[in-house]
Design a protein around this motif. Structure first.
Motif: not given
Length: 327
Positions: A179-183, A191-200, A314-319
């Motif tokens: 929800y905060h960051r998804l790329e 293979k799809d890789l959804f950065k920010g979602s460990p579920n995917r 957290l620093a990466e998530a703010r980018q």
């Protein structure tokens, strides 16, 4: 005999886990195992890991513990076929449909239901047994009494996290990070890789550990809200877990240093062996105090490593999020 299961995020860590006395080691195939790709293994590395583990008398398991879309099942099965041919000893999985398909295609492969399956009651266990699972990871909120009841009533292996972290919701089912960051990206094989979602197939940015405030409209109710995500060691419970017949004690930490993982594994190996060697029935009680002192130094190093990792995430998530790839 209780099994000690250790993490490995690279080949040197596989070697260290074997040297530390692990009975089994788990690794993550790249793109399929809820970690940043630097802590996952290429297929060639998985092949090498099988040889290292078996050479040291340990088992090697692969974690396919992400949720999968329909088009990902076929490539997952092709990859699993390759790993099975190399001699992997088991798969750690979350996705119900993927588990059923793997069992249909590889009926002799041992399948473990991951913590992400959130198995909370005996009926959950019976369902997973019906689709081919032989061992389940117990939710971190279960009591020793509940674990003992499950062990007595159901023919299933019980796996306990003795070094991990708790989640304010359910461990292994994070929906807050995406929800905060998804790329969305894709690996060279599509293979799809959804950065920010460990579920995917991405990573967890641990945004629950940010500094949070609670508002009702414009009114602040709480200046500081802590969303529980505590790391833990279950040192005091280990003798009881062994006594009730838990099958596997698992250490998490693929993202830690090789030396730290080896120290953690060696600590638990020595502790388990010392307890098992204690004469049963009327002998002196097992003394935990020497082990508590030894653990304190490891815990300090582990906590520092986890804090450093959290700050970087957290620093990466703010980018800013990069361009979303729709193809």
């Amino acid at each position: 005999m209780v099994e000690l299961l250790a993490p490995a995020g690279n080949l040197p860590m596989v070697e260290a886990a074997v040297a530390g006395g692990a009975n089994a080691i788990y690794v993550g195939p790249r793109g399929w195992s809820r970690r940043r790709d630097k802590y996952e293994l290429s297929d060639d590395d998985v092949h090498a890991a099988v040889g290292i583990a078996h050479g040291g008398g340990a088992k090697l398991r692969v974690a396919f513990n992400t949720n999968m879309q329909s088009h990902e099942i076929a490539p997952m099965l092709r990859k699993m076929e390759r790993f099975v041919s190399w001699g992997v000893d088991g798969a750690i999985m979350t996705d119900v449909g993927a588990i059923a398909e793997v069992h249909r295609h590889f009926p002799d492969l041992t399948i473990h239901a991951s913590i992400g399956a959130n198995i909370l009651n005996n009926e959950d266990v019976r369902f997973y047994r019906s689709i081919g699972v032989s061992q389940v990871v117990a939710d971190t909120k279960l009591t020793l009494r509940e674990l003992a009841s499950r062990k007595e009533q159901i023919d299933v292996g019980i796996e306990i996290l003795i070094h991990a972290n708790k989640c304010y919701t359910y461990l292994g089912k994070c929906w807050m990070s995406p929800y905060h960051r998804l790329e969305r990206t894709a690996d060279p094989f599509g293979k799809d890789l959804f950065k920010g979602s460990p579920n995917r197939g991405g990573l967890d940015y641990r945004v629950c550990m940010e500094s949070w405030e609670l508002y009702s409209g414009e009114e602040m109710w709480e200046k500081s809200v802590a969303l529980k995500n505590d790391a833990f060691f279950l040192l005091e419970d280990i003798p009881n877990l062994i006594d009730i017949g838990v099958h596997c004690l698992k250490v998490q930490g693929r993202e830690y240093s090789v030396s730290l993982v080896e120290r953690m594994v060696r600590f638990y190996r020595d502790l388990i062996d010392a307890y098992l060697a204690l004469p049963k029935g009327g002998g002196a009680p097992f003394q935990l105090s020497p082990w508590q002192s030894r653990l304190a130094a490891i815990q300090t190093e582990r906590d520092a490593a986890r804090s450093d990792g959290t700050r970087m995430l957290l620093a990466e998530a703010r980018q800013p999020v990069g361009a979303f790839r729709a193809d």
